[in-house]
Design a protein around this motif. Sequence first.
Motif, PDB file in Angstrom:
ATOM      1  N   VAL A   1     -63.634 -58.729  18.508  1.00 52.11           N
ATOM      2  CA  VAL A   1     -63.460 -59.565  20.044  1.00 52.11           C
ATOM      3  C   VAL A   1     -64.771 -60.026  20.470  1.00 52.11           C
ATOM      4  O   VAL A   1     -65.585 -60.326  20.845  1.00 52.11           O
TER       5      VAL A   1
ATOM      6  N   ILE B   1     -56.108 -48.920  20.022  1.00 45.76           N
ATOM      7  CA  ILE B   1     -56.179 -48.144  18.351  1.00 45.76           C
ATOM      8  C   ILE B   1     -57.783 -47.230  18.483  1.00 45.76           C
ATOM      9  O   ILE B   1     -58.378 -46.340  18.666  1.00 45.76           O
ATOM     10  N   ASP B   2     -58.794 -48.117  19.533  1.00 44.02           N
ATOM     11  CA  ASP B   2     -60.270 -47.922  19.489  1.00 44.02           C
ATOM     12  C   ASP B   2     -60.171 -46.237  20.386  1.00 44.02           C
ATOM     13  O   ASP B   2     -61.295 -45.779  20.094  1.00 44.02           O
TER      14      ASP B   2
ATOM     15  N   GLN C   1     -67.300 -58.784  22.287  1.00 39.43           N
ATOM     16  CA  GLN C   1     -67.824 -57.321  22.069  1.00 39.43           C
ATOM     17  C   GLN C   1     -68.968 -58.158  20.889  1.00 39.43           C
ATOM     18  O   GLN C   1     -69.442 -57.670  19.771  1.00 39.43           O
TER      19      GLN C   1
ATOM     20  N   ASP D   1     -51.908 -54.523  27.644  1.00 36.07           N
ATOM     21  CA  ASP D   1     -53.118 -53.900  28.131  1.00 36.07           C
ATOM     22  C   ASP D   1     -53.509 -54.825  29.123  1.00 36.07           C
ATOM     23  O   ASP D   1     -52.861 -55.673  29.574  1.00 36.07           O
TER      24      ASP D   1
ATOM     25  N   ILE E   1     -68.200 -43.676  28.011  1.00 39.75           N
ATOM     26  CA  ILE E   1     -67.948 -44.190  26.277  1.00 39.75           C
ATOM     27  C   ILE E   1     -66.960 -45.296  26.578  1.00 39.75           C
ATOM     28  O   ILE E   1     -66.047 -44.955  26.877  1.00 39.75           O
ATOM     29  N   THR E   2     -67.135 -45.957  25.115  1.00 43.19           N
ATOM     30  CA  THR E   2     -65.954 -47.638  24.964  1.00 43.19           C
ATOM     31  C   THR E   2     -65.927 -47.080  23.358  1.00 43.19           C
ATOM     32  O   THR E   2     -66.616 -46.652  22.586  1.00 43.19           O
ATOM     33  N   GLY E   3     -64.942 -48.126  23.092  1.00 43.60           N
ATOM     34  CA  GLY E   3     -64.077 -47.715  22.059  1.00 43.60           C
ATOM     35  C   GLY E   3     -64.685 -49.481  21.439  1.00 43.60           C
ATOM     36  O   GLY E   3     -64.296 -49.893  20.652  1.00 43.60           O
TER      37      GLY E   3
ATOM     38  N   HIS F   1     -58.713 -45.320  33.234  1.00 43.87           N
ATOM     39  CA  HIS F   1     -57.490 -46.212  32.717  1.00 43.87           C
ATOM     40  C   HIS F   1     -57.586 -46.621  33.762  1.00 43.87           C
ATOM     41  O   HIS F   1     -57.113 -46.822  34.627  1.00 43.87           O
TER      42      HIS F   1
ATOM     43  N   ARG G   1     -64.406 -57.302  32.495  1.00 47.04           N
ATOM     44  CA  ARG G   1     -65.231 -56.170  32.041  1.00 47.04           C
ATOM     45  C   ARG G   1     -66.483 -55.429  32.889  1.00 47.04           C
ATOM     46  O   ARG G   1     -66.430 -54.320  32.779  1.00 47.04           O
TER      47      ARG G   1
ATOM     48  N   ILE H   1     -60.628 -45.694  28.737  1.00 49.73           N
ATOM     49  CA  ILE H   1     -59.481 -45.589  27.893  1.00 49.73           C
ATOM     50  C   ILE H   1     -58.456 -47.031  27.719  1.00 49.73           C
ATOM     51  O   ILE H   1     -57.470 -47.241  29.391  1.00 49.73           O
TER      52      ILE H   1
HETATM   53  P1  ATP Z   1     -59.031 -50.509  22.476  1.00 50.54           P
HETATM   54  O1  ATP Z   1     -58.936 -50.270  21.024  1.00 50.54           O
HETATM   55  O2  ATP Z   1     -59.683 -49.208  22.553  1.00 50.54           O
HETATM   56  O3  ATP Z   1     -57.948 -50.504  23.798  1.00 50.54           O
HETATM   57  P2  ATP Z   1     -60.290 -52.720  21.560  1.00 50.54           P
HETATM   58  O4  ATP Z   1     -60.583 -53.581  20.568  1.00 50.54           O
HETATM   59  O5  ATP Z   1     -58.899 -53.516  22.197  1.00 50.54           O
HETATM   60  O6  ATP Z   1     -60.008 -51.126  21.875  1.00 50.54           O
HETATM   61  P3  ATP Z   1     -60.804 -54.148  24.130  1.00 50.54           P
HETATM   62  O7  ATP Z   1     -59.482 -54.296  24.848  1.00 50.54           O
HETATM   63  O8  ATP Z   1     -61.952 -55.519  24.165  1.00 50.54           O
HETATM   64  O9  ATP Z   1     -60.645 -53.700  22.547  1.00 50.54           O
HETATM   65  O10 ATP Z   1     -61.666 -53.491  25.366  1.00 50.54           O
HETATM   66  C1  ATP Z   1     -62.905 -52.609  24.408  1.00 50.54           C
HETATM   67  C2  ATP Z   1     -63.331 -51.177  25.588  1.00 50.54           C
HETATM   68  O11 ATP Z   1     -63.093 -51.297  26.941  1.00 50.54           O
HETATM   69  C3  ATP Z   1     -62.300 -50.673  25.038  1.00 50.54           C
HETATM   70  O12 ATP Z   1     -62.236 -49.987  24.270  1.00 50.54           O
HETATM   71  C4  ATP Z   1     -62.192 -49.748  26.538  1.00 50.54           C
HETATM   72  O13 ATP Z   1     -63.216 -47.974  25.778  1.00 50.54           O
HETATM   73  C5  ATP Z   1     -62.420 -50.416  27.005  1.00 50.54           C
HETATM   74  N1  ATP Z   1     -60.908 -50.749  27.598  1.00 50.54           N
HETATM   75  C6  ATP Z   1     -60.458 -51.767  27.482  1.00 50.54           C
HETATM   76  N2  ATP Z   1     -58.848 -51.889  28.257  1.00 50.54           N
HETATM   77  C7  ATP Z   1     -59.358 -50.898  29.505  1.00 50.54           C
HETATM   78  C8  ATP Z   1     -58.645 -50.325  30.234  1.00 50.54           C
HETATM   79  N3  ATP Z   1     -57.411 -50.606  30.639  1.00 50.54           N
HETATM   80  N4  ATP Z   1     -59.080 -49.250  30.840  1.00 50.54           N
HETATM   81  C9  ATP Z   1     -60.135 -49.035  30.475  1.00 50.54           C
HETATM   82  N5  ATP Z   1     -60.709 -48.183  29.034  1.00 50.54           N
HETATM   83  C10 ATP Z   1     -60.355 -50.713  28.806  1.00 50.54           C
END
Ligand code: ATP
Length: 389
Positions: free
Chosen positions: A294, A189-190, A297, A344, A286-288, A209, A266, A185
């Motif tokens: 980007v 948003i995702d 991704q 972040d 699970i990831t978003g 996190h 990552r 997490i």
């Molecule tokens: P999100 O809206 O969920 O932040 P994003 O479009 O900003 O996604 P990224 O920043 O590339 O995309 O992150 C992709 C995924 O990696 C995130 O959806 C989340 O599952 C994970 N992730 C990113 N940053 C963190 C963090 N600080 N801690 C834990 N998981 C992370």
Amino acid sequence: MKEIILIKNGELALKGLNRNVFEDTLIKNLKVALQNCGEHTIRKAQSTIYIEPSSEDFDFDEALDRVSKVFGIAAFSRARVCEKDIDSILTNACEYLKETMQSVKTFKVEAKRADKRFPLKSPEISARVGAALLSNYHHLKVDVHNPDVIVTVEVRDYAAYIRAGQLHGAGGLPVGTAGKAAILISGGIDSPVAAWTMAKRGLKLDAIHFASPPYTSPRAEQKVKTLLSKVALYCGTIKLAIVPFTEIQEKIAEVCPEEYFTLIMRRMMMRIAEKIAAYHKCGALITGESLGQVASQTLPAIGVTDAVTKMPVLRPLIGSDKEEIIKISRKIDTFETSCLPYEDCCTVFTPKHPKTRPTIALCEEAEAALNIDELIKKAIEETKFVFID
Ligand code: ATP
Ligand code: MG
């Protein structure tokens, strides 16, 4: 006369032998969801769950809101309980449905006679209730094809139940019936939407996190907790692991080529997340992520991050557009919190020109100067856990 909440199971009916496990889990989840709504009992009979208030202080509106967020429910409604006697049914229908009937123009009655000992058959019950409503509310008309409201009368084991219409439940499967997984997490948003989407399919959630103080602030961490508390309304308590990531990010910035920075970061996240998740008996991460959203991704980028884990990585949003994701985030009330402008860890050290076509071999070469095992060990040792509900 008593009022109760009637709940119709969702996909549960399809599950054959597992049905009991599914229903019992659903009831357990309902108990937790309703624990602060006042005294009540919950029982099941014939694929219906009955929530019966046992004191005056039962908060119906709060309870209905809570029920609307419990996965595994197809539909639910308030209903009046009355004696299994046609006169009692007629009087109660006219009285209980007063407000509803005054606010509509057309209706239809559907009767279900589960108790076959009841002397009137279903069509006769419908006809009698329809006639009583028509003679009490003169503006009403019957419309069997497209009524404003469907009045349902069910004659069951202990009593008869009267209701007008029903609400859509949250659908999905009861949380816990599909096992447990860990959502990575961020504050974006995702990831909260990804968490909700998988909880809907019956997964209990842990969360992980990565925080990089002082580059990321306590407010950013609080934002993640707020987001998870909104998801927890749907899936129950979430155990959150907060992993200190500063040292790892600084080390990568110091010894690795800049264009690989995000990818290596990552990969480190996935390695650490897998270890924490496995220790806490999660079956997946699970990831978003959403394909092409980007630079990190793209398919090659996902390939090199996936390569460091053996555990399945669920990416429920991989095929979703941002608009679709935002729509869900509004629905589950995470959107506004996600939009708060706190940094972040991913945005802290962003390379000017991220590597566009990475390969596993190139990534391994680029991270060769890191002492990966030691960095991971230290981060896990210093991880803190909090429960969010
Ligand atoms: P999100 O809206 O969920 O932040 P994003 O479009 O900003 O996604 P990224 O920043 O590339 O995309 O992150 C992709 C995924 O990696 C995130 O959806 C989340 O599952 C994970 N992730 C990113 N940053 C963190 C963090 N600080 N801690 C834990 N998981 C992370
Ligand atoms: Mg992000």
